[in-house]
Scaffold this active site. Structure first.
Site, mmCIF file in Angstrom:
data_model
loop_
_atom_site.group_PDB
_atom_site.id
_atom_site.type_symbol
_atom_site.label_atom_id
_atom_site.label_comp_id
_atom_site.label_asym_id
_atom_site.label_seq_id
_atom_site.Cartn_x
_atom_site.Cartn_y
_atom_site.Cartn_z
ATOM 1 C CE LYS A 1 -1.005 28.046 7.207
ATOM 2 N NZ LYS A 1 -1.914 29.217 7.313
ATOM 3 C CE1 TYR B 1 -0.156 29.342 3.019
ATOM 4 C CE2 TYR B 1 1.303 30.392 4.586
ATOM 5 C CZ TYR B 1 0.031 30.119 4.152
ATOM 6 O OH TYR B 1 -1.041 30.626 4.826
#
Length: 353
Positions: free
Chosen positions: A112, A144
Site C-alpha cells: 500500500k 504507512y
C-alpha cells in the site's frame, strides 16, 4: 550471551513467523500483544500500544538488541488509521528510548506504500510496475507513511538503525488475523466442497490474467533477521516477495486440486468473497462440530474483505527486489508450495478438515 528481541504484534502472521525464527536461532524473545501470547519460547508482554503510559510500564525492564514491528490497527477512515497507528509507533519507540544504546528497529508495512490506502486502494495515478523502493511516496495520506515518519524521527533522536520491509500479500499462519488470504481461501474451498458450490475465482479479470507475486511469512522473517544483522541493510527500505511470479488462472487450479475440487470457469465477473461467505457462519460451525475443528467461528479464520481487495485490483502488481539481492539476500520461495505448506499446517492444527 543470547541476543534479545522484542516482537510487537507477535500473535499475527508476520510476528509469529519472526518469533519462531528468532527462537530457532537462539534469541531471547519478548512478544508484545494486547493479549498475552502463548508461544513456546516467547516471554509475553501484554500491552496496548494505544496507551503510552501502559506501554512504557510494560517495557521498563526490556532492553532489546532488535525490535520487530509487525502490528497495526484498522479504523474506518485513513485519518483515523494515521492517528492510531502513528501513535502506536510513537508509544512503542518512546517506551524504549530510555536505554539509549545501539539497536535495530525493523518495521513491516506493505505494498500500500505504492498502491495507496484502503480508501483509494489501487486507484488514481500509481507508479509503474514493478514497484521499486526508490519510487517514493504517493501524494496521498497513508498510515504507512505515518509509521515510517515516527520510525525515522525516533532513530534520529535515539541513534538506532532501522529497516522498512514491504511484503506483498503474505501467506502464513495466524488465527484472528485481519489480512489472511491463505486461510481465507482454505475456508472458502472447504465451504465449496461442503455445499457443492462452484469454486469460482472471486476477483477481477486483470488479476485472473495478469502476473502477480506474493510473500511467504517465513521468507519475510528471514529477511527481517538478515536486515537486523547486516550493516549494509541498515537504514534502507526493501520490497520482500517470494521471487517467483504467477497468474491466478494457473494458481486457482492448483489450490482447487489440493482440496479435491475442480476450478469453476471464470467469465471475468468479480464475485467478492465478502458476499459469498456472508451467510456461511452456521455452515462453518456445523463443519467444525462434525470434524472436531478447534475454531468454529468463521470470522476468526476468514478475512474476505482483504482478499477481495487484493484479488479485485484493476491493475497488475509486480515487485522488484534488486536492492536486497545486490546486498546479499537471495532467499526464495515457490508460491504454490507456500500455499500448500499453509494448508498442511491448518489441517495439522485442526483448523480445516
Amino acid at each position: 550471551m543470547a541476543k534479545t528481541a522484542l516482537v510487537a504484534g507477535v500473535t499475527g502472521i508476520n510476528g509469529n513467523a519472526i518469533a519462531r525464527l528468532l527462537i530457532e536461532r537462539g534469541w531471547q524473545v519478548h512478544g508484545l500483544s494486547r493479549s498475552p501470547a502463548r508461544m513456546d519460547g516467547v516471554q509475553p508482554v501484554p500491552a496496548d500500544l494505544q496507551d503510552a503510559a501502559a506501554t512504557a510500564e510494560a517495557l521498563k525492564d526490556i532492553d532489546p538488541d532488535a525490535v520487530f514491528v509487525t502490528t497495526w490497527l484498522r479504523r474506518d477512515t485513513e485519518a483515523e488509521n494515521i492517528r492510531v497507528n502513528g501513535s502506536m509507533m510513537r508509544n512503542l519507540l518512546g517506551g524504549l528510548s530510555k536505554f539509549g544504546r545501539p539497536r535495530h528497529v525493523a518495521l513491516v508495512t506493505g505494498l500500500k506504500h505504492y498502491l495507496g490506502p484502503f480508501e483509494a486502494y489501487g486507484r488514481g495515478r500509481l507508479p509503474h510496475t514493478p514497484f521499486r523502493e526508490n519510487q517514493g511516496r504517493l501524494d496521498v495520506a497513508n498510515f504507512y507513511y505515518a509509521q515510517e515518519d515516527e520510525l525515522f524521527e525516533a532513530a534520529a533522536r535515539d541513534g538506532f538503525s532501522w529497516s522498512v520491509h514491504r511484503p506483498h500479500t503474505v501467506i502464513g499462519m495466524a488465527v484472528g488475523n485481519a489480512m489472511n488470504m491463505g486461510t481465507t481461501l482454505a475456508v472458502y474451498a472447504t465451504l465449496c466442497r461442503e455445499t457443492g458450490r462452484p469454486f469460482v475465482f472471486p476477483g477481477s479479470a486483470v488479476q485472473w490474467n495478469g502476473l502477480t507475486d506474493m510473500t511467504d511469512a517465513d521468507l519475510l522473517a528471514e529477511h527481517l533477521l538478515w536486515a537486523a544483522d547486516t550493516k549494509s541493510a541498515h537504514d534502507e527500505a526493501f520490497n520482500v516477495v517470494n521471487g517467483d511470479v504467477f497468474r491466478w488462472r494457473w494458481m486457482w487450479g492448483r489450490i482447487a486440486h489440493w482440496f479435491g475440487l475442480e476450478p469453476a470457469p471464470f467469465d471475468g465477473t468479480p464475485r467478492p468473497l465478502e458476499g459469498q461467505l456472508s451467510g456461511d457462519a452456521d455452515v462453518w460451525r456445523g463443519i467444525a462440530e462434525r470434524e472436531g475443528l478447534v475454531e468454529p467461528d468463521l470470522s476468526r479464520l476468514a478475512s474476505p474483505w482483504h482478499t477481495d481487495a487484493d484479488l479485485g485490483r484493476p491493475i497488475e502488481v509486480l515487485t522488484d527486489m534488486s536492492k536486497r539481492r545486490i546486498l546479499g539476500f537471495t532467499g526464495y520461495r515457490q508460491t504454490d508450495a507456500s500455499f500448500f505448506d499453509l494448508f498442511e499446517r491448518l489441517r495439522a492444527q485442526r483448523l480445516i478438515p
